[in-house]
Motif scaffolding. Structure first.
Motif, PDB file in Angstrom:
ATOM      1  N   GLU A 144     -40.797  23.729 -37.232  1.00  0.00           N
ATOM      2  CA  GLU A 144     -39.581  24.291 -37.813  1.00  0.00           C
ATOM      3  C   GLU A 144     -39.435  23.814 -39.256  1.00  0.00           C
ATOM      4  OE1 GLU A 144     -36.279  24.776 -34.414  1.00  0.00           O
ATOM      5  OE2 GLU A 144     -36.925  22.691 -34.680  1.00  0.00           O
ATOM      6  N   PRO A 145     -39.779  24.628 -40.215  1.00  0.00           N
ATOM      7  CA  PRO A 145     -39.521  24.256 -41.614  1.00  0.00           C
ATOM      8  C   PRO A 145     -38.051  24.482 -41.960  1.00  0.00           C
ATOM      9  CG  PRO A 145     -40.562  26.417 -41.502  1.00  0.00           C
ATOM     10  CD  PRO A 145     -40.503  25.911 -40.098  1.00  0.00           C
ATOM     11  N   TYR A 146     -37.451  23.531 -42.694  1.00  0.00           N
ATOM     12  CA  TYR A 146     -36.023  23.605 -42.990  1.00  0.00           C
ATOM     13  C   TYR A 146     -35.706  23.791 -44.474  1.00  0.00           C
ATOM     14  CZ  TYR A 146     -35.467  21.844 -38.218  1.00  0.00           C
ATOM     15  OH  TYR A 146     -35.510  21.687 -36.857  1.00  0.00           O
ATOM     16  N   SER A 147     -36.573  23.296 -45.355  1.00  0.00           N
ATOM     17  CA  SER A 147     -36.265  23.375 -46.788  1.00  0.00           C
ATOM     18  C   SER A 147     -37.490  23.838 -47.555  1.00  0.00           C
ATOM     19  CB  SER A 147     -35.809  22.018 -47.338  1.00  0.00           C
ATOM     20  OG  SER A 147     -34.626  21.589 -46.724  1.00  0.00           O
ATOM     21  N   VAL A 148     -37.250  24.550 -48.645  1.00  0.00           N
ATOM     22  CA  VAL A 148     -38.309  24.966 -49.550  1.00  0.00           C
ATOM     23  C   VAL A 148     -37.773  24.876 -50.972  1.00  0.00           C
ATOM     24  CG1 VAL A 148     -37.650  27.406 -49.320  1.00  0.00           C
ATOM     25  CG2 VAL A 148     -39.946  26.810 -50.143  1.00  0.00           C
ATOM     26  N   SER A 149     -38.596  24.383 -51.907  1.00  0.00           N
ATOM     27  CA  SER A 149     -38.172  24.230 -53.300  1.00  0.00           C
ATOM     28  C   SER A 149     -39.345  24.515 -54.218  1.00  0.00           C
ATOM     29  CB  SER A 149     -37.642  22.806 -53.545  1.00  0.00           C
ATOM     30  OG  SER A 149     -37.065  22.695 -54.820  1.00  0.00           O
ATOM     31  N   CYS A 150     -39.149  25.395 -55.194  1.00  0.00           N
ATOM     32  CA  CYS A 150     -40.235  25.817 -56.089  1.00  0.00           C
ATOM     33  C   CYS A 150     -40.561  24.714 -57.097  1.00  0.00           C
ATOM     34  CB  CYS A 150     -39.850  27.087 -56.839  1.00  0.00           C
ATOM     35  SG  CYS A 150     -39.713  28.547 -55.799  1.00  0.00           S
ATOM     36  N   LEU A 151     -41.836  24.310 -57.131  1.00  0.00           N
ATOM     37  CA  LEU A 151     -42.307  23.443 -58.203  1.00  0.00           C
ATOM     38  C   LEU A 151     -42.560  24.276 -59.444  1.00  0.00           C
ATOM     39  CD1 LEU A 151     -43.304  20.743 -59.319  1.00  0.00           C
ATOM     40  CD2 LEU A 151     -45.537  21.227 -58.307  1.00  0.00           C
ATOM     41  N   ASN A 152     -43.160  25.434 -59.263  1.00  0.00           N
ATOM     42  CA  ASN A 152     -43.388  26.432 -60.308  1.00  0.00           C
ATOM     43  C   ASN A 152     -43.559  27.778 -59.612  1.00  0.00           C
ATOM     44  OD1 ASN A 152     -46.208  26.483 -59.452  1.00  0.00           O
ATOM     45  ND2 ASN A 152     -46.426  24.563 -60.605  1.00  0.00           N
ATOM     46  N   ASP A 153     -44.046  28.782 -60.336  1.00  0.00           N
ATOM     47  CA  ASP A 153     -44.172  30.108 -59.741  1.00  0.00           C
ATOM     48  C   ASP A 153     -45.364  30.235 -58.797  1.00  0.00           C
ATOM     49  OD1 ASP A 153     -41.935  30.818 -61.073  1.00  0.00           O
ATOM     50  OD2 ASP A 153     -42.882  32.201 -62.468  1.00  0.00           O
ATOM     51  N   SER A 154     -46.176  29.205 -58.690  1.00  0.00           N
ATOM     52  CA  SER A 154     -47.362  29.299 -57.839  1.00  0.00           C
ATOM     53  C   SER A 154     -47.445  28.197 -56.780  1.00  0.00           C
ATOM     54  CB  SER A 154     -48.634  29.264 -58.700  1.00  0.00           C
ATOM     55  OG  SER A 154     -48.690  28.071 -59.458  1.00  0.00           O
ATOM     56  N   GLU A 155     -46.461  27.270 -56.749  1.00  0.00           N
ATOM     57  CA  GLU A 155     -46.492  26.186 -55.779  1.00  0.00           C
ATOM     58  C   GLU A 155     -45.077  25.880 -55.286  1.00  0.00           C
ATOM     59  OE1 GLU A 155     -50.249  23.410 -57.146  1.00  0.00           O
ATOM     60  OE2 GLU A 155     -48.395  23.290 -58.316  1.00  0.00           O
ATOM     61  N   VAL A 156     -44.963  25.558 -53.980  1.00  0.00           N
ATOM     62  CA  VAL A 156     -43.655  25.254 -53.406  1.00  0.00           C
ATOM     63  C   VAL A 156     -43.751  24.000 -52.545  1.00  0.00           C
ATOM     64  CG1 VAL A 156     -42.780  27.624 -53.426  1.00  0.00           C
ATOM     65  CG2 VAL A 156     -44.078  26.818 -51.441  1.00  0.00           C
ATOM     66  N   TRP A 157     -42.693  23.167 -52.650  1.00  0.00           N
ATOM     67  CA  TRP A 157     -42.553  22.019 -51.760  1.00  0.00           C
ATOM     68  C   TRP A 157     -41.801  22.459 -50.503  1.00  0.00           C
ATOM     69  CZ3 TRP A 157     -44.779  17.418 -51.741  1.00  0.00           C
ATOM     70  CH2 TRP A 157     -45.280  16.869 -52.937  1.00  0.00           C
ATOM     71  N   THR A 158     -42.175  21.874 -49.350  1.00  0.00           N
ATOM     72  CA  THR A 158     -41.501  22.173 -48.093  1.00  0.00           C
ATOM     73  C   THR A 158     -41.217  20.877 -47.345  1.00  0.00           C
ATOM     74  OG1 THR A 158     -43.601  22.393 -46.888  1.00  0.00           O
ATOM     75  CG2 THR A 158     -42.698  24.393 -47.888  1.00  0.00           C
ATOM     76  N   ARG A 159     -40.260  20.951 -46.417  1.00  0.00           N
ATOM     77  CA  ARG A 159     -40.036  19.844 -45.478  1.00  0.00           C
ATOM     78  C   ARG A 159     -39.607  20.459 -44.151  1.00  0.00           C
ATOM     79  NH1 ARG A 159     -34.855  18.578 -42.808  1.00  0.00           N
ATOM     80  NH2 ARG A 159     -33.408  19.968 -43.857  1.00  0.00           N
ATOM     81  N   GLY A 160     -39.949  19.767 -43.067  1.00  0.00           N
ATOM     82  CA  GLY A 160     -39.659  20.314 -41.747  1.00  0.00           C
ATOM     83  C   GLY A 160     -39.303  19.239 -40.753  1.00  0.00           C
ATOM     84  N   ASP A 161     -39.849  19.378 -39.527  1.00  0.00           N
ATOM     85  CA  ASP A 161     -39.438  18.516 -38.422  1.00  0.00           C
ATOM     86  C   ASP A 161     -40.321  17.273 -38.293  1.00  0.00           C
ATOM     87  OD1 ASP A 161     -41.625  20.025 -37.811  1.00  0.00           O
ATOM     88  OD2 ASP A 161     -40.911  20.683 -35.845  1.00  0.00           O
ATOM     89  N   ASP A 162     -40.647  16.647 -39.397  1.00  0.00           N
ATOM     90  CA  ASP A 162     -41.314  15.340 -39.370  1.00  0.00           C
ATOM     91  C   ASP A 162     -41.043  14.642 -40.698  1.00  0.00           C
ATOM     92  OD1 ASP A 162     -43.088  16.367 -41.285  1.00  0.00           O
ATOM     93  OD2 ASP A 162     -44.625  16.845 -39.808  1.00  0.00           O
TER      94      ASP A 162
END
Length: 558
Positions: A306-324
């Protein structure tokens, strides 16, 4: 003629402007006739103290004559601009001078004071505040433009690979230097404007004190300073640089790689431009209308259940966080670029990317906000008595954090500059809590117009306040179409100041304008429990789909 009565002979009622005014309101500095006193008391927004005008005059502190000791000054020499007594007249010290009753001169001074106060409060002070806001908007545009330039340079670097890394670094330094120089200009003007605002504020306070003062000498000695502020400082507009890539020519690599356009400053005076740059003017990007049929461009498998958050580093890469306790950076091909484990091994509650490109996350159990620089984790903020939940980067360079009290009874939004708390937002104008009790999920984002948007599951709503923390609106006012209750999760905003909210259990995204007016749904992209949201610099939407474990990139505007 009795000097206590002579000045009031010509005084008319401030309400009806017809009858003589034998009454005076000390709280409002207003002359009244007896028939209008009751109407004046009807205004409950002020504290009124209406007394007979003659009684008011008798309570004034008349100055003593400088030449004749204990003699009380009841007259005023307009030629010498000083109060005088009757003996001054008999001694012929002011022969052929224009002598008026002291109270008549006092009334003129009070009129001048009120005129200056109105100009300061209604005209000059708001204009200075607008100029200060104009600087804030310019600083936001400057930073966002720098992000776009950085993204363009990075894309061009990927095409040319390591062969042009030195050139990229050189140009980055160049535009960073431009940004720094103009940020210095903005900061310098902002300091000057704030200094003037402080002087205006003090001047207003001083005048109000004079209006309430019974020391007539101080009132008579008042000299207007409004002329100093009428010549408003010049404003300037920044013509932001852009990056223009060229085709590769190895013989002239440096020249052909591209260059930054020259940044120009245009200064205008109030007479040349009496408008202040705000949202929707020339600082706004080109209009990007919503698409009739939003579409999924790509889907990234995050390897979370279950991914909960996503945040753009730039237009080609994204940070994510989930259930760990692992935060993961993916490129748009779905390749894992980097993974970071939290220092405490706790799950991060929320993540964000700073203006400088660093990852920050909240550790609820530890009560900390942490920043990741390269692969090193540092504690940026440590809370006492409160615990951080959601976080977003602010255009001012700091963070906005939703925090809850240890007893889980209070929630507030705190603005931080570095580790210093600079603003706390918790109550509306009636002293009521803006947000539900802290056990409910909440997420936060700062809009381009500097509004602060918080999704609140406890209220089944989005609470939006302005930069000062004053409530603007709550969305929605009622439930939609009598369907399942609104179930807000992640929130983000785009270049048009539109607000996008994940409606988790209804499998859709709400799109609002900056004033909270509903525009449309995104409900045709096979969303399943959408949770976290972010947008890139081209207004592509990234959705953390918590039921499928994927982050979807969606094009929703042209």
């Amino acid at each position: 003629m009795d000097p206590l009565c002579s000045a009031q002979d010509a005084v008319r009622c401030a309400l009806c402007s017809i009858s003589d005014a034998p009454m005076f309101c000390e709280g409002c500095h207003t002359h009244l006739c007896k028939d209008c006193v009751e109407e004046h008391f009807a205004d409950s927004s002020k504290v009124h103290n209406v007394v007979p005008l003659k009684q008011y005059w008798t309570t004034l502190n008349y100055p003593k004559c400088e030449k004749h000791g204990a003699k009380q000054c009841e007259l005023f020499c307009e030629h010498c601009d000083i109060p005088i007594c009757a003996r001054c007249i008999s001694s012929k010290g002011h022969q052929n001078h224009n002598i008026v009753d002291f109270l008549e001169n006092l009334e003129r001074k009070r009129i001048d004071l009120q005129t200056d106060l109105r100009e300061l409060e209604k005209s000059l002070f708001p204009k200075y505040k607008k100029i200060a806001f104009h600087i804030q908007v310019q600083k936001v545009d400057l930073k966002k433009n720098s992000q776009k330039i950085a993204a363009s340079l990075n894309t061009q670097r990927d095409i040319w690979h390591r062969e042009i890394d030195d050139i990229v670094n050189k140009l980055k330094c160049e535009f960073k230097d431009i940004e720094s120089k103009h940020l210095d200009v903005l900061n310098k003007q902002e300091v000057e404007i704030q200094r003037s605002i402080s002087e205006l504020t003090q001047n207003i306070v001083d005048i109000k004190k004079l209006l309430n003062s019974k020391d007539v000498l101080l009132v008579c000695e008042y000299k207007s300073r409004n002329a100093k502020f009428r010549g408003l400082p010049p404003k300037f507009k920044i013509s932001l640089p852009s990056f223009k890539p060229n085709e590769i020519n190895r013989d002239q690599l440096m020249e052909q790689f591209g260059s930054l356009s020259t940044l120009t400053l245009t200064f205008t005076t109030e007479e040349q431009d009496n408008s202040v740059l705000t949202q929707g003017t020339e600082s706004s990007p080109p209009d990007q209308p919503l698409m009739n049929e939003p579409r999924v461009i790509t889907a990234i498998d995050t390897r979370y259940d279950e991914p909960y958050s996503v945040s753009c580093l730039n237009d080609s890469e994204v940070w994510t966080r989930g259930d760990d306790n692992i935060m993961k950076l993916f490129n748009l091909k779905g390749e894992l670029v980097k993974s970071i484990q939290t220092d405490s091994k706790n799950w991060p509650y929320d993540i964000a990317v700073t203006m400088s490109g660093d990852l920050v996350y909240t550790d609820y159990d530890n009560g900390t906000v942490n920043i990741v620089k390269n692969t090193q984790i540092q504690t940026a903020i440590r809370l006492e008595g409160w615990r951080p939940r959601s976080i977003c980067s602010s255009s001012s360079g700091g963070y906005l954090v939703v925090v809850e009290s240890d007893d889980k009874k209070q929630t507030k939004v705190v603005r931080y500059s570095g580790s210093k708390e600079t603003q706390s937002i918790q109550f509306n104008s009636k002293g009521q809590s803006l947000y539900s009790s802290s056990r409910h999920l909440k997420y936060i984002n700062e809009n381009r117009n500097l509004d602060i948007c918080v999704t609140d599951v406890g209220k089944n709503a989005v609470v939006v306040v302005n930069q000062e923390g004053l409530l603007r609106f709550i969305y929605p006012v009622t439930r939609f179409f009598h369907e399942l209750s609104f179930d807000p999760r992640g929130v983000t905003t785009d270049s048009q100041s539109r607000i996008l909210i994940a409606d988790c259990h209804n499998d859709r995204i709400h799109i609002l304008d900056q004033n909270g007016q509903f525009l449309r749904f995104i409900d045709n992209c096979d969303l399943c429990y959408p949770w976290g949201l972010c947008v890139d610099t081209s207004d592509n939407l990234f959705v953390a789909d918590s039921d499928t474990g994927k982050v979807k990139k969606i094009q929703y505007c042209n």
